[in-house]
Design a protein around this motif. Structure first.
Motif, PDB file in Angstrom:
ATOM      1  N   UNK A  86       0.904  -1.153   0.000  1.00  0.00           N
ATOM      2  CA  UNK A  86       0.000   0.000   0.000  1.00  0.00           C
ATOM      3  C   UNK A  86       0.940   1.199   0.000  1.00  0.00           C
ATOM      4  N   UNK A  87       0.867   2.039   1.022  1.00  0.00           N
ATOM      5  CA  UNK A  87       1.915   3.055   1.184  1.00  0.00           C
ATOM      6  C   UNK A  87       3.189   2.409   1.715  1.00  0.00           C
ATOM      7  N   UNK A  88       3.010   1.316   2.431  1.00  0.00           N
ATOM      8  CA  UNK A  88       4.139   0.563   2.984  1.00  0.00           C
ATOM      9  C   UNK A  88       4.020  -0.895   2.546  1.00  0.00           C
ATOM     10  N   UNK A  89       5.073  -1.643   2.786  1.00  0.00           N
ATOM     11  CA  UNK A  89       5.033  -3.075   2.534  1.00  0.00           C
ATOM     12  C   UNK A  89       4.279  -3.753   3.679  1.00  0.00           C
ATOM     13  N   UNK A  90       3.290  -4.581   3.351  1.00  0.00           N
ATOM     14  CA  UNK A  90       2.452  -5.249   4.351  1.00  0.00           C
ATOM     15  C   UNK A  90       2.511  -6.751   4.100  1.00  0.00           C
ATOM     16  N   UNK A  91       2.417  -7.533   5.157  1.00  0.00           N
ATOM     17  CA  UNK A  91       2.422  -8.987   5.002  1.00  0.00           C
ATOM     18  C   UNK A  91       1.482  -9.633   6.014  1.00  0.00           C
ATOM     19  N   UNK A  92       1.123 -10.865   5.720  1.00  0.00           N
ATOM     20  CA  UNK A  92       0.260 -11.624   6.628  1.00  0.00           C
ATOM     21  C   UNK A  92       0.586 -13.101   6.484  1.00  0.00           C
TER      22      UNK A  92
END
Length: 232
Positions: A86-92
């Protein structure tokens, strides 16, 4: 993703296609920490014939439920890390992956309703969308009732098929095919050794005998065979 040889790799589905699930290893091993409210659990899986390292008791409840499902042929804890920007790197990292007899796959997150905050709902939505795109199912497990959990815990002790099961199974199933059978009528057929009783509960665990998992069991609880068989 991580494979049994310990190698982690960034898997690009669009290029590489579906990953080889039988080679997948957990992307991480849960550990206790000051920032982690969960208590890790090591649970033996009858389906896998091995130990699964889980992050919480809720995940253990899910494994107990899935482990007795004859449609499930493989369970993988912490199966992969899904990343997006998104604006930052995201993970799950989802909690569990199951493969089924028809080859289909379900990805699971175990999270009680009261712990589903905005962050989880966002990550859950992205994970669901990613699974939909590749033909996998996505489910959120919110838990079971106290009664069902107690019943699952009881059956958990009868996972292993008794050595003497061949002597009792056919007769137990024949009895269960008759109308009006109860837990008491099947257990009452025991000769005092307890062997017939242990086979009855093992058959409930496998699903060959059907009980209502959501009710408190008594000797008067109705019980039946999974399917009626024709006899020659």
């Amino acid at each position: 993703m991580k494979f049994h040889d310990g190698v982690k790799t960034r898997w690009m589905w669009q290029v590489q296609g579906a990953p080889p699930l039988h080679k997948l290893a957990p992307i991480r091993t849960p550990r206790s920490s000051s920032k982690n409210r969960h208590i890790p659990v090591s649970a033996y899986s009858h389906t896998n014939s091995g130990v699964l390292h889980l992050e919480s008791g809720l995940e253990h409840d899910l494994v107990r439920k899935l482990d007795r499902d004859p449609d499930v042929v493989l369970l993988i804890a912490q199966p992969f890390r899904l990343e997006w920007r998104t604006d930052d790197s995201v993970s799950h990292v989802p909690d569990l992956l199951t493969q089924h007899t028809d080859g289909s796959v379900t990805v699971w997150d175990a999270r009680s309703l009261e712990q589903q905050d905005d962050d989880f709902r966002t990550k859950s939505g992205v994970t669901r969308h990613a699974c939909d795109r590749v033909g996998w199912r996505y489910r959120v497990f919110t838990g079971v009732s106290t009664t069902e959990r107690t019943n699952l815990l009881w059956l958990h002790g009868f996972r292993r098929r008794p050595l003497w099961a061949d002597r009792f199974e056919e007769e137990i199933l024949r009895m269960a095919e008759r109308d009006g059978q109860t837990v008491g009528s099947l257990l009452g057929a025991d000769d005092g050794t307890g062997e017939n009783i242990s086979v009855v509960w093992h058959l409930v665990w496998t699903g060959e005998l059907r009980l209502d998992m959501g009710t408190q069991w008594t000797l008067y609880t109705p019980i039946s065979a999974r399917s009626r068989r024709s006899h020659v």
